[in-house]
Design a protein around this motif. Structure first.
Motif, PDB file in Angstrom:
ATOM      1  N   LEU A 224      33.436  70.227  32.639  1.00  0.00           N
ATOM      2  CA  LEU A 224      34.855  70.585  32.521  1.00  0.00           C
ATOM      3  C   LEU A 224      35.317  70.705  31.057  1.00  0.00           C
ATOM      4  O   LEU A 224      35.207  69.758  30.285  1.00  0.00           O
ATOM      5  CB  LEU A 224      35.715  69.538  33.256  1.00  0.00           C
ATOM      6  CG  LEU A 224      37.128  69.984  33.614  1.00  0.00           C
ATOM      7  CD1 LEU A 224      37.116  71.101  34.655  1.00  0.00           C
ATOM      8  CD2 LEU A 224      37.949  68.805  34.139  1.00  0.00           C
ATOM      9  N   SER A 225      35.830  71.899  30.727  1.00  0.00           N
ATOM     10  CA  SER A 225      36.325  72.113  29.354  1.00  0.00           C
ATOM     11  C   SER A 225      37.839  72.117  29.307  1.00  0.00           C
ATOM     12  O   SER A 225      38.434  71.872  28.263  1.00  0.00           O
ATOM     13  CB  SER A 225      35.884  73.484  28.839  1.00  0.00           C
ATOM     14  OG  SER A 225      34.539  73.565  28.773  1.00  0.00           O
ATOM     15  N   MET A 226      38.444  72.477  30.434  1.00  0.00           N
ATOM     16  CA  MET A 226      39.894  72.635  30.396  1.00  0.00           C
ATOM     17  C   MET A 226      40.500  72.309  31.755  1.00  0.00           C
ATOM     18  O   MET A 226      39.937  72.653  32.792  1.00  0.00           O
ATOM     19  CB  MET A 226      40.207  74.087  30.048  1.00  0.00           C
ATOM     20  CG  MET A 226      41.535  74.240  29.415  1.00  0.00           C
ATOM     21  SD  MET A 226      41.551  75.727  28.423  1.00  0.00           S
ATOM     22  CE  MET A 226      43.271  75.777  28.044  1.00  0.00           C
ATOM     23  N   MET A 227      41.653  71.658  31.718  1.00  0.00           N
ATOM     24  CA  MET A 227      42.337  71.339  32.973  1.00  0.00           C
ATOM     25  C   MET A 227      43.833  71.640  32.803  1.00  0.00           C
ATOM     26  O   MET A 227      44.428  71.331  31.777  1.00  0.00           O
ATOM     27  CB  MET A 227      42.151  69.867  33.305  1.00  0.00           C
ATOM     28  CG  MET A 227      42.846  69.472  34.594  1.00  0.00           C
ATOM     29  SD  MET A 227      42.435  67.808  35.088  1.00  0.00           S
ATOM     30  CE  MET A 227      43.357  66.878  33.904  1.00  0.00           C
ATOM     31  N   VAL A 228      44.402  72.276  33.823  1.00  0.00           N
ATOM     32  CA  VAL A 228      45.834  72.587  33.776  1.00  0.00           C
ATOM     33  C   VAL A 228      46.513  71.950  34.978  1.00  0.00           C
ATOM     34  O   VAL A 228      46.018  72.043  36.108  1.00  0.00           O
ATOM     35  CB  VAL A 228      46.075  74.116  33.828  1.00  0.00           C
ATOM     36  CG1 VAL A 228      47.567  74.418  33.829  1.00  0.00           C
ATOM     37  CG2 VAL A 228      45.392  74.823  32.668  1.00  0.00           C
TER      38      VAL A 228
END
Ligand SMILES: Nc1ncnc2c1ncn2[C@@H]1O[C@H](COP(=O)(O)OP(=O)(O)OP(=O)(O)O)[C@@H](O)[C@H]1O
Length: 647
Positions: A224-228
């Motif tokens: 996981l690199s990005m979470m919104v």
């Protein structure tokens, strides 16, 4: 101002001649459009860089009108091209403020008005980051690289559609999927095999995937690199806190997290502390430091004081005398009320559709698409998945699945939230038939109009029992510096005469809609929609253009509408109301919103019968005999024409 005073003040104002906003309709419409455009290119922002409890806090205020194009934000060439192809050139305020910050790699909490373009504000930098990592060959493949969490299934679909439409226009390929709790495990497993680069889902669904081992927590940690967290304020109201807590141990330290919200609350701060690291906080407010100005400036807000039992009469007057601009989204607080209202309006020849948590997801999505395509003008919606009714129905269904009525009812969808966050297209008027339970609910409802800087209006019918919540809403919207300027004004176009002229008819008809009729209509509607849901899915996958033909505003009752109820006799309409109604019509014509969708897209006559209704003419198994027959006729015609030509 006291309640009594307020009521009498409004009464006085209601009988006056109609004034703004629709006085000189075409000119007003043009001016409104112009004003809306101004808002579209609104101001430069100013960052204050205050510090608050260890987190950088930046408040931005719109100051001067300035256009910023997407080209100026340092976005990837293919994304810029994709945006151009979609016809998007200039950024909205939240986009020009949030995109550069997210591109820098910091965590961000952003709060901006409903309909202000928050989705692209996080999607564009997210896609850019993944495209870059992909081109560098540094995307890990054990689990999704980006997670977008939204509160409802409808929002999953909406965000998925927005992202897919951009990705389709990019040359580099990233895979995106959306999964939700209604899908069988095997479908979720299949969707997540690969795995995809971007996963759009709800917190509940991702927590279930982890607990069932469909996705390994360790893989998430690796990839996981990005979470919104989109619609963060709603995530909390959908009781997602525990699901989010379950996710926390699997989020890698280096993952960039973004939290987007339309309203602010201490809960948002709590959520930010749980999931984000030293985030930038971006709060977008309007010129003049209007307190919590989260309702777009281009939405005019009105209210009408009336008793609970007169609400039917008032809504009838508004719709029947054409005093409000279409399309209209009407909010009620219970499913029964939605059907009561639909049946009531139907008796006056006003067709509407109902959107609620009972309907199968396919139907809900089709209703939204049909409404967006302007296939009908009035949509009655319930927006709260925590109403007593929902809890009670689900409890009853658990207890007893045999009883005929209970058996018929669907378990209400706990992830239902078709209204909040949904990007309804071109809704001009939002009506609060019932007031929402709190100010946040009001903001999300009103946010269904005035989207993407379009003009809009809202009208709240406020009964004496609802005056407390109304006052709370007014206080929240109140500009501290302009204490005497009300944000929600009395609705100026409805005269007492106009209301009274319809009173007897309205009361008679309202009385004739019984609880039994409502239960019957409700059962019938679900039955139709359940039966059609799977057929719809299969059929529309094969024939996407047929979506235009789907009608959700079908008459529920099989009784013929008496002429005296369908058409309001001229002598009943006073000159003031006539003038107001004409102004609205002119304004509608000037804005080019006279229901072109129905005429342009449907290809069938209004009120035409069975043949135009795909629910009756198609079958999931294959083409209906009627249709085959028609094709054969077509072939015969062609042959005849060819013969004629040969002769
Ligand atoms: N730069 C832009 N120019 C024109 N239209 C835009 C732009 N950005 C977004 N839109 C459109 O504006 C509408 C609202 O955008 P979006 O759904 O992202 O708003 P939002 O801020 O997330 O609203 P909500 O808080 O209600 O969910 C959408 O139809 C979207 O396609």
């Amino acid at each position: 101002m006291g309640k009594k005073q307020r009521r009498s003040r409004q009464k006085e104002e209601q009988v006056e001649t109609p004034a703004a906003p629709h006085e000189d309709a075409p000119a007003a419409a043009a001016a409104e459009e112009e004003a809306a455009q101004e808002v579209a290119v609104e101001g430069q922002t100013q960052t204050q860089g205050a510090t608050n409890g260890g987190v950088k806090e930046e408040a931005a205020a719109e100051e001067e009108v300035k256009e910023v194009s997407f080209d100026e934000l340092g976005l990837d060439e293919q994304l810029k091209r994709a945006l151009r192809k979609k016809g998007l050139t200039n950024t909205t305020l939240i986009q020009r403020e949030a995109i550069p910050r997210i591109l820098e790699g910091t965590d961000l909490v952003a709060q901006a008005k409903t309909g202000s373009g928050k989705t692209f504000a996080y999607l564009l930098p997210l896609l850019q980051k993944l495209l870059r990592l992909s081109s560098e060959g540094s995307l890990r493949k054990s689990a999704p690289n980006a997670l977008i969490l939204v509160p409802t299934r409808e929002l999953c679909q909406q965000v998925f559609n927005e992202a897919s439409s951009l990705l389709q226009l990019c040359t580099s390929k990233l895979r995106i999927v959306q999964v939700n709790a209604s899908m069988p495990d095997k479908d979720i497993k299949l969707a997540l095999s690969g795995p995809p680069n971007i996963l759009v889902t709800t917190p509940a669904c991702v927590a279930t995937c982890i607990s069932k081992g469909i996705v390994q927590g360790s893989s998430i940690k690796e990839s996981l690199s990005m979470m919104v967290l989109d619609e963060a304020d709603l995530l909390l109201s959908y009781r997602c806190e525990d699901d989010l807590k379950a996710l926390v141990p699997h989020i890698p330290r280096g993952c960039q997290s973004i939290l987007m919200s339309a309203t602010s609350s201490p809960d948002i701060v709590k959520l930010a502390k749980l999931l984000l690291h030293n985030p930038d906080i971006l709060t977008l407010t309007e010129v003049g430091h209007v307190k919590d100005d989260v309702v777009p400036r281009n939405v005019q807000q009105f209210w009408i004081s009336c008793s609970e039992k007169d609400k039917m009469l008032y809504i009838l007057a508004l719709l029947k005398l054409e005093l409000i601009q279409k399309k209209v989204l009407i909010f009620v607080n219970s499913i029964d009320m939605a059907f009561r209202l639909r049946l009531f309006l139907e008796k006056f020849g006003i067709r509407s559709a109902v959107l609620n948590a009972e309907l199968p997801q396919n139907s809900r999505l089709h209703i939204i698409e049909a409404f967006n395509a302007r296939l009908f003008d009035y949509l009655i919606a319930t927006d709260d998945n925590k109403t007593k009714e929902v809890k009670q129905t689900n409890k009853e269904n658990k207890k007893d699945s045999r009883g005929s009525r209970k058996h018929m009812q669907q378990t209400l969808d706990a992830e239902f939230g078709v209204v909040r966050g949904i990007d309804f297209k071109n809704v001009f008027t939002v009506v609060n038939f019932d007031m929402p339970p709190d100010p946040a609910g009001y903001i999300h409802r009103i946010g269904r109009t005035g989207r993407a800087n379009k003009t809009g209006a809202s009208i709240s019918l406020v009964s004496p029992e609802e005056e407390d919540v109304f006052e709370e809403i007014e206080n929240m919207l109140q500009d501290v510096e302009k204490k005497d300027t009300k944000c929600i004004l009395p609705f100026p176009l409805l005269t007492t005469n106009a209301v009274e002229s319809l009173r007897y008819r309205a009361q008679d008809v309202a009385r004739s809609v019984t609880s039994r009729d409502i239960q019957e209509a409700r059962r019938q509607d679900i039955k139709n929609e359940i039966l059609n849901s799977d057929k719809l899915k299969a059929h529309f996958e094969e024939n996407p253009t047929d979506l235009d033909l789907l009608k959700h505003d079908k008459i529920l009752s099989n009784k013929v509408i008496p002429v005296h109820l369908r058409d309001v006799p001229e002598y009943l309409i006073d000159p003031t109301t006539k003038e107001a109604s004409n102004a609205i019509k002119l304004s509608r014509a000037a804005m080019g919103v006279d229901n072109p969708g129905r005429k342009r897209k449907m290809g069938f006559r209004r009120g035409s019968g069975k043949s135009s209704d795909p629910l009756r003419t198609f079958s999931a198994e294959g083409k209906s005999r009627k249709r085959v027959g028609k094709q054969r006729d077509g072939e015969q015609d062609r042959r005849k024409r060819r013969k004629k030509a040969e002769v």
